[in-house]
Design an enzyme around this catalytic site. Sequence first.
Site, PDB file in Angstrom:
ATOM      1  N   GLY A  54      32.502  45.176  42.912  1.00 28.50           N
ATOM      2  CA  GLY A  54      31.762  44.801  44.113  1.00 28.50           C
ATOM      3  C   GLY A  54      30.275  45.091  44.019  1.00 28.50           C
ATOM      4  CB  SER A  96      27.164  52.553  40.854  1.00 32.37           C
ATOM      5  OG  SER A  96      28.372  53.177  41.240  1.00 32.37           O
ATOM      6  CB  SER A  98      30.966  55.391  44.140  1.00 35.26           C
ATOM      7  OG  SER A  98      30.920  55.010  42.775  1.00 35.26           O
ATOM      8  CB  THR A 101      30.965  53.023  38.518  1.00 29.42           C
ATOM      9  OG1 THR A 101      31.479  52.934  39.837  1.00 29.42           O
ATOM     10  CG2 THR A 101      31.688  52.039  37.635  1.00 29.42           C
ATOM     11  CD  GLU A 224      37.845  44.825  44.544  1.00 34.06           C
ATOM     12  OE1 GLU A 224      37.663  45.946  45.000  1.00 34.06           O
ATOM     13  OE2 GLU A 224      36.943  44.171  43.972  1.00 34.06           O
ATOM     14  CG  HIS A 240      33.967  20.107  28.476  1.00 35.09           C
ATOM     15  ND1 HIS A 240      33.679  18.955  27.791  1.00 35.09           N
ATOM     16  CD2 HIS A 240      33.115  20.144  29.526  1.00 35.09           C
ATOM     17  CE1 HIS A 240      32.676  18.334  28.379  1.00 35.09           C
ATOM     18  NE2 HIS A 240      32.315  19.029  29.440  1.00 35.09           N
ATOM     19  CE  LYS A 332      36.670  53.313  39.857  1.00 36.53           C
ATOM     20  NZ  LYS A 332      35.714  53.156  40.928  1.00 36.53           N
TER      21      LYS A 332
HETATM   22  O1  PA5 Z   1      35.025  46.735  45.488  1.00 38.04           O
HETATM   23  C1  PA5 Z   1      35.392  47.763  44.895  1.00 38.04           C
HETATM   24  O2  PA5 Z   1      35.866  48.747  45.487  1.00 38.04           O
HETATM   25  C2  PA5 Z   1      35.281  47.853  43.371  1.00 38.04           C
HETATM   26  O3  PA5 Z   1      35.181  46.584  42.810  1.00 38.04           O
HETATM   27  C3  PA5 Z   1      34.064  48.721  43.001  1.00 38.04           C
HETATM   28  O4  PA5 Z   1      32.882  48.059  43.347  1.00 38.04           O
HETATM   29  C4  PA5 Z   1      34.078  49.055  41.500  1.00 38.04           C
HETATM   30  O5  PA5 Z   1      35.215  49.834  41.190  1.00 38.04           O
HETATM   31  C5  PA5 Z   1      32.826  49.836  41.052  1.00 38.04           C
HETATM   32  O6  PA5 Z   1      32.580  50.947  41.889  1.00 38.04           O
HETATM   33  P1  PA5 Z   1      31.112  51.157  42.489  1.00 38.04           P
HETATM   34  O7  PA5 Z   1      30.818  49.934  43.282  1.00 38.04           O
HETATM   35  O8  PA5 Z   1      31.207  52.390  43.345  1.00 38.04           O
HETATM   36  O9  PA5 Z   1      30.197  51.334  41.326  1.00 38.04           O
END
Ligand code: PA5
Length: 337
Positions: A54, A96, A98, A101, A224, A240, A332
């Site tokens: 994300g 990121s 969080s 990551t 998700e 293609h 994770k």
């Molecule tokens: O949407 C989500 O929860 C995930 O795709 C996260 O974005 C992904 O695991 C990466 O983490 P972060 O966005 O905290 O770097």
Amino acid sequence: MKLPSSIKPDNMKNLVNHFPQLLSTLQIESSILDAAREFHKDGLNGICFLGMGGSSIAGNYARALLSKESKIPISVTRDYLLPTYVDDKWVVIAISYSGNTEETLSSLSMANETGSRIIIMTSGGKMAQESKHPIIQLPEGLQPRAALPLIFSAVLPVVESLAGLKITDFQYLEEVLVNKSNTWNEWLSTPQEIAESFIGKTPIFIGSRHLAPVAYRAKCQINENSKALAFHSELPESNHNEIESFVKTNGCSILPVFLRSGLEPTKINRRFDVTYEMYHEMGLNPINLSASGDTRLEEMLVLTHFLDMVSVDLAELRDVNPVSVEKIHELKHRLNI
Ligand code: PA5
């Protein structure tokens, strides 16, 4: 920064409803844009985004949108490694939500070693401790994918400043998206109806040019939020290869969803029409979703907002929680990260 009080971070439908407001919520400090303009003046060879899931998609949106205007390459890396072409003449934008990551921290540490100029975007974690670089602070408490409008509203002006382009005003976009969402059912369909058509099917979102990252975002949101299988592909490339896979589908219920732009050049428009016709003849019953907007940016955001809502409605129909990402956390945990 604080989020508007009407936002409920643990309610994905509420967050998607606030998509337009979130586009104009984040105020970027002028010092960050000044730093980006300085980087531009110093001369840049490129811009490289680092991020996963994300947090990474805003980079693809910026790249697709500015592909015609930007004179420097914009790349997006989803890996532990920084591409070797990224050197001290590149700007790295590490995102990121969080801030913890593993892959992003690793590629960011490589960027530190190469001497690239770095801009960080995070809500906290280890990345918020990086004191050497400008940090765009995101509010805490959201799911990263729900933060796309916040992230993108900061990413685009920063990239525009780095590339020496005029900066987009996000205030007017809030109004555009609210107005469009009030009339979704008149020009598109309701998100609920589209979600219903996905039951028992596997959607494959097909976009082209500026709508290619929207197709990818839709696939990720269905994965998700709705906990359902989905794919994405891109025209003209899928003409293609992928087109051959529907000759014999062995009972798999693929549902092609074409993301159409009102701004399609003639050759792309023709390809979409003929591909639709052929998929229909192969018994696939494809859907056309037409973006509505005066510009490519409006089209991207209007369709993203709509498809985000489809993913939440599909979660409801499938009786799953769109907020939780248990398997991502379990993985994770197993990897000890
Ligand atoms: O949407 C989500 O929860 C995930 O795709 C996260 O974005 C992904 O695991 C990466 O983490 P972060 O966005 O905290 O770097």
